[in-house]
Design an enzyme around this catalytic site. Sequence first.
Site, PDB file in Angstrom:
ATOM      1  N   HIS A   1      24.071  32.373  -1.520  1.00  0.00           N
ATOM      2  CA  HIS A   1      22.957  32.159  -0.590  1.00  0.00           C
ATOM      3  C   HIS A   1      22.848  30.682  -0.197  1.00  0.00           C
ATOM      4  CE1 HIS A   1      18.997  33.123   1.201  1.00  0.00           C
ATOM      5  NE2 HIS A   1      18.699  31.888   0.844  1.00  0.00           N
ATOM      6  N   GLU A   2      22.807  29.821  -1.209  1.00  0.00           N
ATOM      7  CA  GLU A   2      22.652  28.388  -0.925  1.00  0.00           C
ATOM      8  C   GLU A   2      23.901  27.815  -0.258  1.00  0.00           C
ATOM      9  OE1 GLU A   2      19.821  27.175  -1.052  1.00  0.00           O
ATOM     10  OE2 GLU A   2      18.844  28.711  -2.275  1.00  0.00           O
TER      11      GLU A   2
ATOM     12  N   HIS B   1      23.535  28.139   3.516  1.00  0.00           N
ATOM     13  CA  HIS B   1      22.721  27.057   4.090  1.00  0.00           C
ATOM     14  C   HIS B   1      23.518  25.749   4.122  1.00  0.00           C
ATOM     15  CE1 HIS B   1      19.175  29.508   4.210  1.00  0.00           C
ATOM     16  NE2 HIS B   1      19.044  29.588   2.896  1.00  0.00           N
TER      17      HIS B   1
END
Length: 341
Positions: free
Chosen positions: A21-22, A25
């Site tokens: 997920h990170e 980003h």
Amino acid sequence: MQLVFQIVVAVITFGLIIFIHELGHFLVAKSVGITVHEFALGMGPKLWSMKRGETTYALRLVPIGGFVQMEGEDEESDKAGAFGSKKIWQRILVVVAGALMNILLGFLIILGLTISEDALSSSTIAVFDEAATSSSSLQVNDRILAINGAKVHIGNDIVFELLRDDDGAVDFTVLRDGQRLELPGVQFETRKAEDGTNLISLDFKVYALEKSARNVALYSFYWTGGTVRQVWVSLFDLITGRYGLSQLSGPVGVTTAIGQAATMGAQSVLLLIALITINVGVFNLLPVPALDGGRLVFLLIELIFRRPVPQKYEAYIHAAGMLLLFGLMIVVTFNDIIRLF
């Protein structure tokens, strides 16, 4: 030792899902020129860190959560690498990238599981059980197109839609001899679950699909899309009161489920990881303050009205959303602990 093993598997699973997920980003932020100060896994005090260029990479004590700290994301900044200095479409990509990476991970895991399957289930009826009640309306070679108005592509969709029906009278749309037919109120036998709800007894089997590269890819796509839809439908059912908060699981419940899956083999663990990462991706896109979906709402407001919401007001709203999410987490975790005993 078994408990320790289950906890280790759960921590690794959470770590992988958070990392992906990170990473979404992080990669998109870097690609559009946003300054990233820190890429962290976990929360709380740092256990380990190193700096490469402008970015500190850190592992923190509490193995739940993570973050990518970008210049100007939560405060005003006039620097060239600030989040707010980038074009609106670039900021939207940065915000949604984490959730999309989670869904992509789920698809890749499901693709691997599909490749390892002996057979792929179609949506075309092959045979009925001896005591089947649905055969009074359905026929062999009927291709099921929809159940209760929801589109059906593969066998998993059939199972999910029938599980959601609780009265045994199900509306089908089928393709029969080249004609689209509406079959309302197809009757199935039902049985009582432990929680008192009615469950339909599936009384037919479907054909297997040829295991070609095209069918494997399509099956994986539909399986992933069906899982995304299941998350949305389940959230809607929760909001409308079909399910209660007591049926939600938090970190404790998910850890228990991962531990149980770990004792059943790698395939069970991988399937559960796919379900969890897709859940995380979809949940993060909800228009709730403090989530990626909440940040996306503010960016869409800026896109429509050609000016951003003042950052201090946005920060207040996200802070309130974070408090509500923490409150929900406490309630759900309490329910998880109660279920353990």
